[in-house]
Design an enzyme around this catalytic site. Structure first.
Site, PDB file in Angstrom:
ATOM      1  N   ASP A  10       1.057  -1.207   0.142  1.00  0.00           N
ATOM      2  CA  ASP A  10       0.007  -0.116  -0.034  1.00  0.00           C
ATOM      3  C   ASP A  10       1.199   1.177  -0.535  1.00  0.00           C
ATOM      4  OD1 ASP A  10       0.493  -0.586   2.272  1.00  0.00           O
ATOM      5  OD2 ASP A  10      -0.921   0.123   3.551  1.00  0.00           O
ATOM      6  N   ASP A  14       7.674   3.827   3.308  1.00  0.00           N
ATOM      7  CA  ASP A  14       7.930   2.594   3.170  1.00  0.00           C
ATOM      8  C   ASP A  14       8.180   1.416   2.021  1.00  0.00           C
ATOM      9  OD1 ASP A  14       6.082   2.467   4.396  1.00  0.00           O
ATOM     10  OD2 ASP A  14       6.878   0.760   6.405  1.00  0.00           O
ATOM     11  N   ASP A  15       6.966   1.562   1.575  1.00  0.00           N
ATOM     12  CA  ASP A  15       6.666   0.215   1.011  1.00  0.00           C
ATOM     13  C   ASP A  15       7.449   0.397  -0.293  1.00  0.00           C
ATOM     14  OD1 ASP A  15       3.737  -0.863   2.188  1.00  0.00           O
ATOM     15  OD2 ASP A  15       3.852   0.567   2.292  1.00  0.00           O
ATOM     16  N   ASN A  39      -2.450   2.770   3.584  1.00  0.00           N
ATOM     17  CA  ASN A  39      -2.104   4.057   3.706  1.00  0.00           C
ATOM     18  C   ASN A  39      -2.475   5.653   2.943  1.00  0.00           C
ATOM     19  OD1 ASN A  39       0.388   2.799   5.300  1.00  0.00           O
ATOM     20  ND2 ASN A  39       1.596   2.662   3.862  1.00  0.00           N
ATOM     21  N   THR A 127       3.218  -6.050   2.944  1.00  0.00           N
ATOM     22  CA  THR A 127       3.666  -4.962   3.910  1.00  0.00           C
ATOM     23  C   THR A 127       2.023  -3.769   3.720  1.00  0.00           C
ATOM     24  OG1 THR A 127       4.247  -3.625   1.615  1.00  0.00           O
ATOM     25  CG2 THR A 127       5.696  -5.119   2.796  1.00  0.00           C
ATOM     26  N   ASN A 161       1.534   0.803  17.581  1.00  0.00           N
ATOM     27  CA  ASN A 161       1.705   2.003  16.923  1.00  0.00           C
ATOM     28  C   ASN A 161       0.403   3.399  16.781  1.00  0.00           C
ATOM     29  OD1 ASN A 161       0.603   1.461  14.205  1.00  0.00           O
ATOM     30  ND2 ASN A 161       3.283   1.917  13.543  1.00  0.00           N
ATOM     31  N   GLU A 167      -0.578  -2.580  15.508  1.00  0.00           N
ATOM     32  CA  GLU A 167      -0.046  -1.747  14.340  1.00  0.00           C
ATOM     33  C   GLU A 167      -0.413  -1.894  13.241  1.00  0.00           C
ATOM     34  OE1 GLU A 167       1.579  -1.547  10.713  1.00  0.00           O
ATOM     35  OE2 GLU A 167       0.569  -3.369  11.691  1.00  0.00           O
ATOM     36  N   PHE A 168      -0.679  -0.293  12.506  1.00  0.00           N
ATOM     37  CA  PHE A 168      -1.410  -0.146  11.850  1.00  0.00           C
ATOM     38  C   PHE A 168      -2.196  -0.859  10.909  1.00  0.00           C
ATOM     39  CE2 PHE A 168      -2.089   1.318   7.399  1.00  0.00           C
ATOM     40  CZ  PHE A 168      -3.051   2.316   7.694  1.00  0.00           C
ATOM     41  N   ASN A 169      -0.669  -1.822  10.304  1.00  0.00           N
ATOM     42  CA  ASN A 169      -2.008  -2.958   8.894  1.00  0.00           C
ATOM     43  C   ASN A 169      -2.598  -4.218   9.709  1.00  0.00           C
ATOM     44  OD1 ASN A 169       0.066  -1.713   7.146  1.00  0.00           O
ATOM     45  ND2 ASN A 169       1.629  -3.286   7.636  1.00  0.00           N
ATOM     46  N   HIS A 242       9.778   0.410   8.323  1.00  0.00           N
ATOM     47  CA  HIS A 242       8.994  -1.233   8.545  1.00  0.00           C
ATOM     48  C   HIS A 242       9.722  -1.935   7.172  1.00  0.00           C
ATOM     49  CE1 HIS A 242       7.299   1.214  11.507  1.00  0.00           C
ATOM     50  NE2 HIS A 242       6.951   1.504  10.222  1.00  0.00           N
ATOM     51  N   ASP A 243       9.110  -1.259   5.718  1.00  0.00           N
ATOM     52  CA  ASP A 243       8.850  -2.872   4.743  1.00  0.00           C
ATOM     53  C   ASP A 243      10.112  -3.482   4.342  1.00  0.00           C
ATOM     54  OD1 ASP A 243       5.873  -2.476   5.488  1.00  0.00           O
ATOM     55  OD2 ASP A 243       5.970  -0.423   3.547  1.00  0.00           O
TER      56      ASP A 243
END
Ligand code: BDR
Ligand code: CA
Length: 312
Positions: A10, A14-15, A39, A127, A161, A167-169, A242-243
């Site tokens: 998405d 970072d993706d 995102n 991701t 987060n 976490e978001f995902n 992150h990703d």
């Protein structure tokens, strides 16, 4: 050894770096990029994926972008505009896409691609929220026995987060994450415990800037926006990228230290919905199909990223 990979993402700052790491690494055979709302909206992240492929030039030529789900399975979509901006990739001028999205749904593409290749050859790297991956394995249950591994960025065994523990995902589509971590396939969870070690320090940024190419300039622009967003929203000095930790793990498993642990996702808790629960009690279980990433070799990680960006 080369890895046949479907990157389900998405983009997302970072993706985008994860895409570039895959595209600039000869031992990753990127079979396709599938997109999912997270995102930003599906339309925006799909456009962003196409822009990143255009930027990567010939490395991205022929890699299709397959749009997937426009919302989570059960819940409403809540995008991460505070971290990724209105476009999903704020901070840079987006290259004009050189190709259109493919006319096949991400879920169909994932099923078709995994089923036509020999068992144990295709690695799924999500991701973003896990909506497409969950639907794919429900649509074709034999996927579980055919996928080599699912290496996902999401969750965390110590903290969250989006909420204190989620976490978001995972928080975006907990029901999908629940399906994915409970399937009978190998899962590596690269969560916040690990990715908060992948900080783009000023030294890292300088090294990337030193490459001096359109691709490195683009990444420096992304990191600048990402740094400010993380400073403002989460009190970080440097942004956690992150990703790409997922792709780095495929390129060099020694980049991550992992620990086997049963995993699950909390769906109902008033304060804990979207929390990933890793059972880390006692000795490491031997016959456990899931593992969590614990420790990052920062130097090896950034050197993989820098080499890939240099190669593009
Ligand atoms: C994850 O959420 C998104 O904002 C990032 O792209 C990453 O995949 C981190 O929580
Ligand atoms: Ca992401």
């Amino acid at each position: 050894m080369s890895h046949q990979v479907i990157l389900d993402c998405d983009p997302g700052h970072d993706d985008a770096v994860a895409m570039l790491l895959a595209l600039g690494s000869p031992s990753i055979d990127l079979l396709g990029v599938t997109t999912v709302a997270g995102n930003q909206t599906l339309a925006k992240v799909t456009r962003n994926a196409l822009s990143v492929l255009a930027l990567s030039g010939h490395a991205g030529a022929g890699v299709g972008v397959y749009p997937g789900c426009a919302r989570p399975l059960v819940r409403e979509l809540a995008v991460a505009e505070d971290i990724h901006g209105e476009s999903g990739l704020d901070g840079v001028e987006l290259p004009v896409p050189t190709a259109a999205p493919r006319d096949e749904h991400a879920v169909d593409f994932i099923v078709r691609t995994v089923m036509k290749r020999p068992p144990g050859t295709v690695t799924l790297v999500p991701t973003g929220p896990l909506t497409n991956i969950a639907l794919a394995v429900r649509r074709e249950p034999r996927l579980a026995g055919r996928v080599r591994e699912v290496v996902l960025m999401g969750g965390g065994y110590q903290r969250g987060n989006t909420t204190a523990v989620a976490e978001f995902n995972i928080r975006t589509d907990p029901e999908a994450a629940h399906i994915v971590v409970n399937e009978d396939w190998p899962v590596t969870m690269v969560g916040l415990d690990l990715t908060h070690q992948a900080l783009a320090t000023p030294a890292v940024e300088r090294e990337i800037a030193g490459i001096g190419s359109p691709v490195s300039d683009f990444v420096v622009g992304l990191l600048g926006f990402f740094r400010q967003a993380y400073q403002r929203q989460q009190g970080f000095a440097d942004p956690p990228v992150h990703d790409p930790c997922t792709i780095a793990y495929l390129l060099d498993p020694g980049v991550l230290t992992t620990r086997r642990a049963p995993l699950d996702v909390e769906l109902r808790g008033e304060l804990t919905a979207g929390m990933t629960v890793a059972d880390l009690r006692g000795p490491e279980p031997e016959n456990c199909r899931s593992q969590v990433a614990v420790c990052l070799d920062r130097e090896r990680f950034w050197s993989l990223v820098v080499s890939a960006l240099r190669a593009l």
